[in-house]
Design a protein around this motif. Structure first.
Motif, PDB file in Angstrom:
ATOM      1  N   ASP A   6      -5.874   2.013 -14.368  1.00 54.74           N
ATOM      2  CA  ASP A   6      -6.168   2.598 -13.058  1.00 54.74           C
ATOM      3  C   ASP A   6      -7.212   3.699 -13.238  1.00 54.74           C
ATOM      4  O   ASP A   6      -6.877   4.886 -13.341  1.00 54.74           O
ATOM      5  N   THR A  25      -8.096  -1.283 -11.798  1.00 53.18           N
ATOM      6  CA  THR A  25      -8.066  -0.945 -10.370  1.00 53.18           C
ATOM      7  C   THR A  25      -8.835   0.353 -10.162  1.00 53.18           C
ATOM      8  O   THR A  25      -8.720   1.289 -10.945  1.00 53.18           O
ATOM      9  N   LYS A  97     -10.085  -4.400  -2.450  1.00 46.34           N
ATOM     10  CA  LYS A  97      -8.942  -3.605  -1.997  1.00 46.34           C
ATOM     11  C   LYS A  97      -9.100  -3.272  -0.518  1.00 46.34           C
ATOM     12  O   LYS A  97     -10.132  -2.700  -0.110  1.00 46.34           O
ATOM     13  N   PHE A 149       2.619   2.147  -3.748  1.00 51.21           N
ATOM     14  CA  PHE A 149       2.249   3.394  -4.428  1.00 51.21           C
ATOM     15  C   PHE A 149       3.520   4.175  -4.783  1.00 51.21           C
ATOM     16  O   PHE A 149       3.985   5.022  -4.008  1.00 51.21           O
ATOM     17  N   ARG A 152       3.449   8.245  -5.131  1.00 55.07           N
ATOM     18  CA  ARG A 152       3.237   9.022  -3.904  1.00 55.07           C
ATOM     19  C   ARG A 152       4.493   9.057  -3.027  1.00 55.07           C
ATOM     20  O   ARG A 152       4.692  10.012  -2.269  1.00 55.07           O
ATOM     21  N   ALA A 209       1.749   0.641  -8.404  1.00 55.55           N
ATOM     22  CA  ALA A 209       0.596   1.556  -8.478  1.00 55.55           C
ATOM     23  C   ALA A 209       1.055   2.998  -8.329  1.00 55.55           C
ATOM     24  O   ALA A 209       2.217   3.258  -8.015  1.00 55.55           O
ATOM     25  N   ARG A 212       2.959   7.463 -12.801  1.00 50.65           N
ATOM     26  CA  ARG A 212       2.619   8.790 -13.341  1.00 50.65           C
ATOM     27  C   ARG A 212       3.162   9.052 -14.747  1.00 50.65           C
ATOM     28  O   ARG A 212       2.828  10.055 -15.337  1.00 50.65           O
ATOM     29  N   THR A 229      -0.381  -0.925 -12.734  1.00 52.43           N
ATOM     30  CA  THR A 229      -1.700  -0.334 -12.939  1.00 52.43           C
ATOM     31  C   THR A 229      -1.483   1.094 -13.416  1.00 52.43           C
ATOM     32  O   THR A 229      -0.788   1.887 -12.776  1.00 52.43           O
TER      33      THR A 229
END
Ligand code: G3P
Length: 264
Positions: A6, A25, A97, A149, A152, A209, A212, A229
């Motif tokens: 990523d 990505t 995307k 995600f 997030r 995605a 972390r 990713t």
């Protein structure tokens, strides 16, 4: 499980491909980071050739996601065609995307664009997915990938709970106190998305995605994500364990000259 890197940093992409990553990505924020780094280095930014290099460095069969920048379906479709026509020719690996929903007048712009791109046979990575329902809608439109995600969602839940956190810190799959309409963590989002697409035999692959840390990659794999990713620093974190380092040192110390001579 496939690993994508990523990042839009060419040096990181080169490195990641060298250790067996399966794709790349990018998004406008990652492109900005790469451009800022080039500028800080006093280098000229030729975006066309930079993206060409990304596609070529990834190489055939290693998908590179490139994101559109507009928020209206007609413009997104045009941009997707531009990205595909300009860059897919190099290594046949471009995926466009498209944000699943937009903050513009209509919430359907992303879906409308995906529907048109399906007819044009341009592969789509549906991005900024925060609910399994969004993923299901994109799956029905034939998206090649959907990207929940994870990190997030964890950020949002921690903020809502008043927790002070560092984004790289582990957040448990089972969550803590808060939920987002039944989603208790980023990995919970990934797991439910995978399960729902599987229920209907959809070909769409789930890219976990916004990952972390290494433990989150492990949990995304346990949840059955087809792809993770992974930012470059997390790839590095995934290689490490203190007992590995200790073992390597101990073995190195024990090598006898007779054994070393084999390699001379
Ligand atoms: O692939 C999505 C990713 O780039 C977003 O990551 O860490 O900005 O939430 P992050």
């Amino acid at each position: 499980m496939k690993f994508f890197v990523d990042t839009a940093m060419l040096s990181e992409i080169e490195w990641a491909m060298g250790i067996g990553c399966d794709g790349v990505t990018t998004n406008p924020s990652l492109i900005k980071k790469a451009v800022d780094a080039l500028k800080a280095n006093g280098e000229n930014v030729d975006m066309m050739s930079y993206i060409r290099k990304i596609c070529e460095t990834a190489g055939r069969c290693r998908d590179v996601s490139l994101e559109v920048v507009s928020l209206e379906s007609e413009k997104m479709i045009k941009e997707a065609v531009v990205l595909y026509n300009k860059f897919n020719i190099l290594a046949n690996n471009v995926v466009v995307k498209i944000p699943v929903s937009t903050a513009s007048t209509s919430h359907y712009e992303g879906l409308k664009a995906m529907s048109a791109l399906q007819r044009k046979q341009i592969p789509v990575n549906a991005t900024l997915v925060f609910t399994p329902e969004q993923a299901l809608m994109c799956g029905k439109l034939g998206a090649k990938y959907v990207s929940p995600f994870a990190g997030r969602i964890d950020d949002m839940l921690r903020s809502k709970s008043g927790i002070v956190f560092d984004k790289s810190e582990y957040f448990p799959e089972q969550g803590i106190r808060m939920d987002d309409n039944g989603i208790v963590s980023g990995i919970d989002l990934v797991r439910k998305t995978v399960a729902i697409l599987k229920n209907y035999g959809m070909k769409t692959e789930v890219i976990a995605a916004s990952l972390r840390n290494a433990r989150q990659v492990r949990e995304a794999a346990l949840a059955g994500a087809h792809v993770a990713t992974i930012p470059f620093n997390v790839l590095e974190e995934m290689t490490k364990h203190p007992k590995t380092a200790e073992g390597v040192m101990a073995f190195a110390k024990d090598v006898v000259p007779e054994y070393r001579a084999i390699f001379d």
